[in-house]
Design an enzyme around this catalytic site. Structure first.
Site, mmCIF file in Angstrom:
data_model
loop_
_atom_site.group_PDB
_atom_site.id
_atom_site.type_symbol
_atom_site.label_atom_id
_atom_site.label_comp_id
_atom_site.label_asym_id
_atom_site.label_seq_id
_atom_site.Cartn_x
_atom_site.Cartn_y
_atom_site.Cartn_z
ATOM 1 N N ARG A 1 21.204 -6.477 46.346
ATOM 2 C CA ARG A 1 20.276 -6.882 46.362
ATOM 3 C C ARG A 1 20.515 -8.367 46.980
ATOM 4 N NH1 ARG A 1 13.816 -6.039 45.368
ATOM 5 N NH2 ARG A 1 14.742 -4.220 46.118
ATOM 6 N N HIS B 1 16.498 -2.941 54.863
ATOM 7 C CA HIS B 1 15.966 -2.169 52.717
ATOM 8 C C HIS B 1 16.260 -0.312 53.390
ATOM 9 C CE1 HIS B 1 15.089 -1.694 49.294
ATOM 10 N NE2 HIS B 1 14.019 -2.031 48.983
ATOM 11 N N GLN C 1 14.984 2.270 50.809
ATOM 12 C CA GLN C 1 13.996 2.065 50.575
ATOM 13 C C GLN C 1 12.968 3.549 51.981
ATOM 14 O OE1 GLN C 1 11.621 0.755 48.879
ATOM 15 N NE2 GLN C 1 9.836 2.023 49.987
ATOM 16 N N ASP D 1 4.097 -3.231 54.484
ATOM 17 C CA ASP D 1 4.325 -4.144 53.628
ATOM 18 C C ASP D 1 3.851 -5.595 53.732
ATOM 19 O OD1 ASP D 1 5.930 -4.080 51.634
ATOM 20 O OD2 ASP D 1 8.093 -4.732 53.393
ATOM 21 N N CYS E 1 5.457 0.272 50.898
ATOM 22 C CA CYS E 1 7.068 0.514 49.841
ATOM 23 C C CYS E 1 7.009 -0.229 47.840
ATOM 24 C CB CYS E 1 8.543 0.179 50.000
ATOM 25 S SG CYS E 1 7.725 -2.230 50.379
ATOM 26 N N ARG F 1 11.896 7.251 46.239
ATOM 27 C CA ARG F 1 13.650 6.354 45.573
ATOM 28 C C ARG F 1 13.874 6.632 44.971
ATOM 29 N NH1 ARG F 1 13.146 1.373 46.740
ATOM 30 N NH2 ARG F 1 15.293 0.750 46.500
HETATM 31 N N1 NVA Z 1 9.382 -7.126 52.350
HETATM 32 C C1 NVA Z 1 9.629 -6.628 51.782
HETATM 33 C C2 NVA Z 1 9.937 -5.968 50.526
HETATM 34 C C3 NVA Z 1 10.133 -5.348 49.084
HETATM 35 C C4 NVA Z 1 10.459 -4.263 48.572
HETATM 36 C C5 NVA Z 1 10.140 -8.107 50.734
HETATM 37 O O1 NVA Z 1 11.838 -7.716 51.673
HETATM 38 O O2 NVA Z 1 10.138 -8.420 49.993
HETATM 39 N N1 CP Z 2 10.476 -0.973 47.157
HETATM 40 C C1 CP Z 2 11.251 -1.897 46.461
HETATM 41 O O1 CP Z 2 11.911 -2.160 46.470
HETATM 42 O O2 CP Z 2 10.901 -2.265 45.276
HETATM 43 P P1 CP Z 2 11.269 -3.300 44.244
HETATM 44 O O3 CP Z 2 11.694 -4.462 45.212
HETATM 45 O O4 CP Z 2 10.506 -3.837 43.358
HETATM 46 O O5 CP Z 2 12.497 -3.412 43.848
#
Ligand code: NVA
Ligand code: CP
Length: 309
Positions: free
Chosen positions: A103, A130, A133, A224, A264, A292
């Protein structure tokens, strides 16, 4: 050569279906206590440069349920924080572990890690995509609706999750209606690739400015946060621009009466979604979070043991 999962394009349509089916089997087996430990003796690494609740815990728990083990690392604790190159890191980790979930911010970083890695690299979220997800989202829609033969709406930021949905729509031939404010539309290159026949895109990606028009009669509304990780400096401006894109009771009333709502998570109640909608009967967000784990268990089997058992 190892197979990676950096974007939805890394799986064929058939493979996505195989993962959805396998995830359903794994979910049933875990509930019935008949799960087979297909990844016994395998080790999954997780390298995270951003916070996470779901991605980290669902990968770790899923790996444990399948009999494997995990090593969680943040970039701060590794020599990456002292400028060791990603190329060296990838080659070293490949000697110790069987797969790596990453990540990070820049999508190029996961591409770089994958280029030098002899083990599968899985994108656990970048600024651009992502894909894990969206596998979980697809399973949730499939469980609730048993079909994808209807329009699905994305309301809000044309962000990383939206990009992965665009690619999933292209791969599976879905109709995706995206409502985003000016300047926050999804990346045009991702849309163009998804629409291109040459890339195997056969879905329909429709762009809207008006969220009410986008959700008219849809069976799924997905949203989101307005400010993703790394965009905190833009929060005040985003709160203003995105206000008309809130998923609330009024917006929901334009969708099909049996529409489900996806997010998500983490959610900001009162911003992109209201408390009554996320807690209401049409919300599927906690099933979505649970799913997930099962799609990722299937993905790990697929990548680590090269095909599903
Ligand atoms: N779009 C959000 C998703 C978090 C799971 C982010 O990148 O922060
Ligand atoms: N939806 C998702 O990826 O959540 P986290 O940021 O908690 O991993």
């Amino acid at each position: 050569m190892a197979r990676h999962f950096l974007t939805v394009w890394d799986l064929t349509e058939e493979e996505i279906w195989a993962i959805i089916e396998r995830a359903q089997m794994l979910k049933k087996a875990l509930r019935e206590g008949t799960l087979v430990k297909t990844l016994h003796g395998k080790v999954l690494g997780l390298l995270f440069m951003k916070p996470s609740t779901r991605t980290r815990v669902s990968f770790e728990a899923g790996m444990y349920y399948l009999g494997g083990n995990c090593i969680f690392m943040t970039s701060k604790e590794t020599q990456l924080s002292r400028q060791e190159p990603l190329s060296d890191t990838a080659r070293v980790l490949s000697r110790y572990i069987d797969a790596l979930v990453v990540r990070t911010y820049s999508h190029q970083e996961v591409e770089e890690l994958a280029r030098y890695s002899s083990i599968p690299v899985i994108n656990g979220l970048t600024d651009l995509h992502h894909p894990c997800q969206v596998l979980g989202d697809l399973l949730t829609v499939w469980e609730r609706k048993g079909s994808f033969n209807f329009p699905i709406a994305w309301v809000g930021d044309g962000n990383n999750v939206c990009h992965s949905w665009i690619e999933a729509a292209a791969r599976l031939g879905l109709t995706l209606r995206i409502a985003a404010p000016e300047g926050f539309e999804p990346n045009p290159n991702i849309i163009a690739k998804a629409r291109s026949e040459k890339e195997g895109g056969h879905g329909s990606i429709e762009l809207f400015r008006d969220p009410l028009e986008a959700v008219r009669d849809v069976q799924v509304i997905n949203t989101d946060v307005w400010t993703s990780m790394g965009q905190e400096g833009e929060e005040a401006k985003r709160k203003e621009v995105f206000r008309p894109y809130q998923v609330n009771e009024r917006l929901l009333s334009y969708a099909h009466p049996s529409a489900i709502v996806l997010h998500c998570l983490p959610a900001h109640r009162g911003e992109e979604i209201t408390d009554d909608v996320i807690e209401g009967p049409q919300s599927a967000v906690f099933d979505q979070a649970e799913n997930r784990m099962f799609v990722q268990m299937a993905l790990l089997e697929w990548l680590i043991i090269s095909g599903l058992p």
